[in-house]
Design an enzyme around this catalytic site. Structure first.
Site, PDB file in Angstrom:
ATOM      1  N   CYS A   1       0.832  -1.206   0.000  1.00 50.73           N
ATOM      2  CA  CYS A   1       0.000   0.000   0.000  1.00 50.73           C
ATOM      3  C   CYS A   1       0.862   1.250   0.000  1.00 50.73           C
ATOM      4  O   CYS A   1       1.839   1.353   0.740  1.00 50.73           O
ATOM      5  CB  CYS A   1      -0.923   0.008   1.217  1.00 50.73           C
ATOM      6  SG  CYS A   1      -2.035   1.440   1.279  1.00 50.73           S
TER       7      CYS A   1
ATOM      8  N   CYS B   1       0.973   4.532   3.598  1.00 43.31           N
ATOM      9  CA  CYS B   1       1.795   4.744   4.796  1.00 43.31           C
ATOM     10  C   CYS B   1       3.241   4.332   4.537  1.00 43.31           C
ATOM     11  O   CYS B   1       3.506   3.429   3.742  1.00 43.31           O
ATOM     12  CB  CYS B   1       1.246   3.936   5.972  1.00 43.31           C
ATOM     13  SG  CYS B   1      -0.390   4.457   6.525  1.00 43.31           S
TER      14      CYS B   1
ATOM     15  N   CYS C   1      -6.702  -1.334   7.812  1.00 44.70           N
ATOM     16  CA  CYS C   1      -5.950  -0.085   7.780  1.00 44.70           C
ATOM     17  C   CYS C   1      -5.767   0.418   9.201  1.00 44.70           C
ATOM     18  O   CYS C   1      -6.711   0.401   9.994  1.00 44.70           O
ATOM     19  CB  CYS C   1      -6.666   0.974   6.939  1.00 44.70           C
ATOM     20  SG  CYS C   1      -5.724   2.508   6.759  1.00 44.70           S
TER      21      CYS C   1
ATOM     22  N   GLN D   1      -8.713  20.040   9.221  1.00 48.59           N
ATOM     23  CA  GLN D   1      -7.573  19.179   9.536  1.00 48.59           C
ATOM     24  C   GLN D   1      -8.011  17.718   9.627  1.00 48.59           C
ATOM     25  O   GLN D   1      -9.014  17.405  10.252  1.00 48.59           O
ATOM     26  CB  GLN D   1      -6.933  19.612  10.855  1.00 48.59           C
ATOM     27  CG  GLN D   1      -6.138  20.909  10.767  1.00 48.59           C
ATOM     28  CD  GLN D   1      -4.767  20.730  10.129  1.00 48.59           C
ATOM     29  OE1 GLN D   1      -4.378  19.634   9.731  1.00 48.59           O
ATOM     30  NE2 GLN D   1      -4.043  21.829  10.011  1.00 48.59           N
TER      31      GLN D   1
ATOM     32  N   TYR E   1      -5.470  31.755   4.488  1.00 42.72           N
ATOM     33  CA  TYR E   1      -5.737  30.365   4.105  1.00 42.72           C
ATOM     34  C   TYR E   1      -6.553  29.714   5.229  1.00 42.72           C
ATOM     35  O   TYR E   1      -6.165  28.678   5.776  1.00 42.72           O
ATOM     36  CB  TYR E   1      -4.446  29.582   3.852  1.00 42.72           C
ATOM     37  CG  TYR E   1      -3.455  30.304   2.965  1.00 42.72           C
ATOM     38  CD1 TYR E   1      -3.531  30.231   1.578  1.00 42.72           C
ATOM     39  CD2 TYR E   1      -2.434  31.074   3.523  1.00 42.72           C
ATOM     40  CE1 TYR E   1      -2.616  30.895   0.772  1.00 42.72           C
ATOM     41  CE2 TYR E   1      -1.504  31.744   2.726  1.00 42.72           C
ATOM     42  CZ  TYR E   1      -1.606  31.645   1.355  1.00 42.72           C
ATOM     43  OH  TYR E   1      -0.704  32.313   0.566  1.00 42.72           O
TER      44      TYR E   1
ATOM     45  N   ASP F   1      -1.595  29.380   7.219  1.00 42.05           N
ATOM     46  CA  ASP F   1      -1.672  27.916   7.132  1.00 42.05           C
ATOM     47  C   ASP F   1      -1.867  27.569   5.668  1.00 42.05           C
ATOM     48  O   ASP F   1      -2.949  27.153   5.240  1.00 42.05           O
ATOM     49  CB  ASP F   1      -2.830  27.400   7.991  1.00 42.05           C
ATOM     50  CG  ASP F   1      -2.838  25.880   8.098  1.00 42.05           C
ATOM     51  OD1 ASP F   1      -1.959  25.229   7.512  1.00 42.05           O
ATOM     52  OD2 ASP F   1      -3.751  25.342   8.754  1.00 42.05           O
TER      53      ASP F   1
ATOM     54  N   CYS G   1       2.388  21.986   6.621  1.00 44.32           N
ATOM     55  CA  CYS G   1       2.308  20.527   6.505  1.00 44.32           C
ATOM     56  C   CYS G   1       3.397  19.978   5.592  1.00 44.32           C
ATOM     57  O   CYS G   1       3.425  18.783   5.312  1.00 44.32           O
ATOM     58  CB  CYS G   1       0.926  20.107   5.993  1.00 44.32           C
ATOM     59  SG  CYS G   1       0.492  20.788   4.379  1.00 44.32           S
TER      60      CYS G   1
END
Length: 454
Positions: A78, A81, A161, A287, A316, A382, A409
């Site tokens: 996958c 992750c 998951c 978020q 933002y 942000d 991020c």
């Protein structure tokens, strides 16, 4: 000298953001994505340029001493992750070091680093996931889940998951069974033929409210109402409050709306942050880890300091979460957001929370800051993953705010923007990381910038 397509064995020495394992082969620096420090890997040479080799991971020959058994059964294939095979402590260490390396390499020194924290619930934390329709292999049966590692087309049919809760798995299972029964084809990114594109599921962390949004092309060959009926038959722990059908005829492999229809319930779900309630619509930003968001916004409030009788800009601003969290202790707050749907939700959220001192403006930050004739004391930014637009950053600097709090991020974008701020009268004084994307290679960073010569 290794040639293209040669297979080489490499000992990985370090990890560059976001997932670039760095080692050496002969006199060449070798970059192998998804490899970890201390691993010995076999990799196929793909490119040679500027004195280094880019190679594709084939297999891990020797594991690192710190590796653990992944909890997720799909981890090996996958693409969702990267760090399921290491402890949370090791993951935090890796992310902290990556962020600091990027900032230090940008020439940013002499600031207080306040460490890295993570939520108490590092499993099943996501409140939003975009799943892709496809097949597990060419010509295989319909699948719904995440893209496979190193694959443009193939999909992992999720049955397990670690970062989402069981309601998501139940919804995936029921949806793929429904469309297999109806023999509905998925949209093929190469040929641009077919129908099924994505399934977006959002769930309130505190409320348990679930939104299901099916994204297809307009060549509909099934009854959307029957899909909604099947979804409502699922025995979910949360409550399904919204089922939507979105038409997207774009060639690009993104989730967007040409038209959205409500099949059941309403066009939003709600969740809470601190003691505030937020209405979240299908395409508005919120978020993706609610508990992590509360940690981030607590740091934002701390870094912003005393804003009593002060004006705060929230650029933002999405659905207005930061603005409304800052409002009670501020004179007034002005938020700017590109997505009009999110701005309307922000206005409704402020009314819902009985907040009177917030103003929300729809439009591009680059253009809308020119229309503001009020001077901010504190600016909170942000921005999207790529950071602040180069022209917008200069306009933000020109406001001359006492403090700027930057929420990022993507630390590489953050480092690039910090250079500009530091060259134009600001000093980086504090930074903190929040690992709200546990198990993945992503990390959130909050930075406090102070105007010099105050």
């Amino acid at each position: 000298m290794p040639k293209r397509k040669d297979v080489i064995n490499v000992k990985i020495d370090e990890l560059d953001f976001p997932n670039k394992g760095i080692g050496k082969f002969e006199d060449y620096k070798v970059i192998v994505k998804d490899a970890l420090p201390e691993q010995v890997v076999s990799a196929r040479v793909e490119k040679k340029k500027n004195g280094h080799i880019e190679a594709r991971l084939i297999d891990v020959i020797e594991k690192a001493d710190y590796e653990i058994e992944p909890k997720c059964g799909h981890f090996d294939i996958c693409g969702g992750c990267s760090y399921q095979n290491i402890s949370f402590d090791k993951e935090n260490e890796i992310k902290k070091n990556q962020v600091l390396k990027l900032i230090y390499n940008a020439g940013i020194k002499d600031f207080d680093f306040d460490g890295i924290d993570m939520p108490q619930n590092p499993d099943g934390y996501r409140n939003k996931c975009e799943f892709s329709f496809g097949d597990t292999e060419k010509g295989g049966s319909l699948a719904l889940g995440m893209r496979k590692k190193h694959s443009y087309y193939e999909v992992v049919n999720l049955t397990d998951c670690r970062i989402i809760d069981n309601d998501y798995i139940r919804i995936i299972k029921s949806a793929v069974e429904f469309f297999r029964e109806k023999n509905v084809p998925f949209y093929h990114k190469g040929t641009h033929e077919g129908l099924l594109r994505h399934l977006v599921v959002r769930k309130g962390f505190y409320t348990g409210e679930i939104m299901i949004n099916l994204i297809t092309t307009d060549n509909v060959c099934f009854k959307p109402e029957e899909f909604a009926e099947r979804m409502l038959m699922i025995n979910t722990e949360g409550k399904i409050c919204s089922i939507l059908h979105t038409i997207n005829n774009s060639v690009a492999d993104i989730v967007k709306s040409d038209k959205t229809e409500v099949l059941y319930g309403r066009d939003y779900f709600t969740d809470r942050l601190f003691n505030l309630e937020f209405k979240v619509t299908a395409f508005s930003f919120f978020q993706t880890n609610t508990e992590g968001a509360e940690m981030i916004y607590s740091v934002v409030k701390e870094y912003a300091g005393d804003t009593d009788n002060k004006t705060v800009f929230d650029l933002y601003c999405g659905t207005g979460t930061i603005a409304q969290i800052m409002a009670p202790q501020s004179k007034n707050v002005i938020g700017i957001e590109l997505v009009e749907e999110a701005v309307e939700a922000a206005k409704e959220n402020a009314e819902r929370n009985n907040i009177k001192n917030c103003q929300f403006i729809a439009g591009d930050v680059l253009k809308k800051v020119d229309e503001l004739d009020i001077k901010p004391d504190v600016i909170i930014v942000d921005p999207p993953r790529e950071g602040i637009h180069p022209k917008a950053i200069n306009k933000i600097i020109n406001f001359g705010a006492e403090k700027i709090v930057y929420v990022s991020c993507k630390p590489s974008s953050l480092a690039k923007d910090l250079i500009v701020f530091e060259e134009n009268g600001y000093k980086t004084v504090r930074a903190k990381c929040v690992n709200q994307f546990c198990g993945t290679r992503h990390v959130e960073t909050i930075v406090l910038l102070q105007r010099k010569n105050l």
